[in-house]
Design an enzyme around this catalytic site. Structure first.
Site, short mmCIF file in Angstrom:
data_model
loop_
_atom_site.label_atom_id
_atom_site.label_comp_id
_atom_site.label_asym_id
_atom_site.label_seq_id
_atom_site.Cartn_x
_atom_site.Cartn_y
_atom_site.Cartn_z
N TYR A 104 8.28 7.00 -5.70
CA TYR A 104 9.02 8.61 -5.74
C TYR A 104 11.03 8.89 -6.13
O TYR A 104 11.27 8.06 -5.71
CB TYR A 104 8.77 9.70 -4.78
CG TYR A 104 9.01 9.48 -3.21
CD1 TYR A 104 9.88 9.29 -2.64
CD2 TYR A 104 8.37 7.93 -2.40
CE1 TYR A 104 10.85 9.55 -1.64
CE2 TYR A 104 9.47 7.60 -1.26
CZ TYR A 104 10.22 8.22 -0.91
OH TYR A 104 11.05 8.28 0.06
N CYS A 105 10.92 9.93 -6.70
CA CYS A 105 12.37 10.13 -6.33
C CYS A 105 12.25 11.15 -6.64
O CYS A 105 11.96 12.30 -5.89
CB CYS A 105 12.71 9.61 -7.74
SG CYS A 105 12.47 10.09 -9.47
N THR A 106 13.52 12.20 -6.73
CA THR A 106 13.57 13.86 -6.76
C THR A 106 12.79 14.98 -7.30
O THR A 106 12.66 15.16 -6.69
CB THR A 106 15.40 13.30 -7.01
OG1 THR A 106 16.26 12.80 -6.05
CG2 THR A 106 15.76 15.29 -6.71
#
Length: 461
Positions: A325-327
């Site tokens: 996951y990331c922003t």
């Protein structure tokens, strides 16, 4: 050994209060100042290496100059800053001029594309906004939009020109990156302006975007200092040629609901789970103030270090299912593609829409703390958890501010009590320099003297 390592890093810094070179830097524009600062550091390192006992190739623990021998870094630093600033400045100027010549040569090779952008007719892509007043475009409640779109862009300079004209017409601020692999942006403006922007993006036949491709949060044009639109090699700077590792090799996209179930199962198993890794693709200062429960958060300072982190830790992912996951999802596109290229994982999944979309659906879910954003808000929140602490006293605190030292752009977590006591810098080294002379003084992107102590992957950068 100390001076050999310092010279290799080329990270010697000169105290700004004693440097004549600082006057030269202030006369330059922001981008030129960064180049000149880099050349000055390189010149300083070269000067140090040339005067070391035994010559540049020997690993000596002492350093001689002007009939004196020094064993301490601080003493060397002080001597060079005081006695040889004119020589350093002369070397830096020569290095700077060579660098500018090289950059000008590279710019000339791209000029034909820029000429095409100047002559291309982009008017058909600019919407009619006659029904909307200037007042509605400039004032009132607003939003910050985050988006990306991977697609083949034949003429990125044309798309760049269109984006610049569109954003200026709508009075939007922010950052937009365009490349042959697509477009990535975060812009802020009034509700009226951002709504028109979304529709203009959706109407662009090349991009074929949907409304759900945009992540919105409360904000506006004031969240950014200005508008920056440019053409780059990558729309997210991972430092790997998109032609070598393409976004088309990305992992399987999971909707927030699907990702939530996967994390729920992982958390339920706890420490007994040894076949799944929940991987945060962001930088350490992002994961410090907010992250998913039971995640693996790499200690990296830039996303361009992510490939090296993967290379150095392949055994962590061997035969595992990886949930990334990331922003907003864009770093996972290239990050998962890079991880899959190593052919060690059993499965690679990524959170579609990133944390932004997850917290919209699960504000009290498994992501706790703040969500770091790359604008002047620094963070937004969906829950009340504080998972980080003050850099000085250790009390719970998660609101970033810029280091108070004039030419440092590092972020610092300093609680109100510590700030009242004057602890407003990112590290003791910067703290000794004192506060910036004026709150309005712009912060330039300079590495501070404590940079070598900050996390970086690989360690031998």
């Amino acid at each position: 050994m100390l001076f050999t390592r310092m010279a290799e890093f080329m990270n010697w810094e000169v105290d700004s209060s004693t440097c004549g070179g600082l006057k030269r830097e202030k006369q330059l524009c922001a981008s030129q100042r960064r180049y000149y600062s880099l050349c000055r550091r390189k010149s300083f390192a070269a000067f140090v290496a040339s005067r070391r006992d035994g010559g540049p190739k020997e690993e000596s623990a002492s350093w001689s100059c002007c009939g004196q021998t020094f064993d301490e870094h601080s003493a060397v630093h002080k001597h060079v800053a005081g006695a040889h600033d004119a020589e350093i400045q002369q070397l830096a100027q020569a290095t700077y001029e060579r660098l500018l010549s090289q950059l000008e040569g590279e710019a000339e090779t791209q000029q034909p594309n820029k000429h095409e952008a100047e002559t291309a007719d982009i008017s058909a892509w600019i919407p009619d906004i006659s029904r909307i007043s200037e007042e509605q475009l400039k004032n009132g409640p607003g939003k910050v939009l985050l988006y990306y779109r991977y697609c083949a862009v034949e003429d990125p300079h044309v798309i760049c020109a269109w984006q610049k004209a569109l954003c200026e017409k709508l009075h939007l601020t922010g950052k937009v990156r365009v490349a042959t692999e697509g477009v990535n942006g975060t812009v802020g403006g009034t509700d009226a302006a951002t709504d028109v922007y979304i529709e203009a993006m959706r109407s662009q036949p090349l991009l074929r975007m949907d409304r759900q491709d945009f992540k919105a949060s409360d904000g506006g044009a004031e969240c950014f200092a200005d508008l920056k639109v440019g053409v780059y090699k990558e729309i997210v700077p991972m430092g790997v040629d998109p032609d070598v590792i393409s976004y088309q090799l990305a992992g399987v996209h999971l909707e927030p609901e699907e990702f939530h179930k996967e994390v729920e199962a992982l958390v339920a198993e706890g420490d007994s789970c040894d076949d799944t890794v929940l991987l945060d693709c962001r930088n350490f200062y992002e994961s410090k103030i907010g992250q998913f429960t039971q995640c693996l958060a790499p200690n990296i300072r830039k996303f361009s270090y992510f490939p090296d982190y993967i290379d150095q830790n392949l055994e962590l992912f061997r035969d595992k299912k990886v949930l990334m996951y990331c922003t907003g999802g864009i770093r996972c596109e290239r990050g998962s593609a890079y991880l899959r290229s190593k052919d060690v994982c059993k499965e690679v999944y990524q959170l579609k829409g990133g944390i932004h979309k997850y917290v919209e659906r699960f504000p009290e879910g498994f992501y706790r703390g703040k969500l770091f954003v790359f604008d002047e808000r620094y963070a937004i929140s969906s829950n009340d958890d504080v998972i980080s602490d003050c850099r000085y006293c250790g009390s719970p605190w998660d609101r970033y501010q810029l280091c108070s030292t004039q030419f440092c752009c590092q972020l610092v977590l300093s609680c109100p009590g510590c700030r009242r006591d004057g602890r407003t810098a990112c590290c003791p080294t910067c703290q000794t320099k004192g506060r910036a002379q004026c709150e309005a003084t712009p912060h330039h992107k300079e590495e501070c003297e404590c940079t070598d102590g900050r996390p970086r992957i690989p360690q031998d950068v």
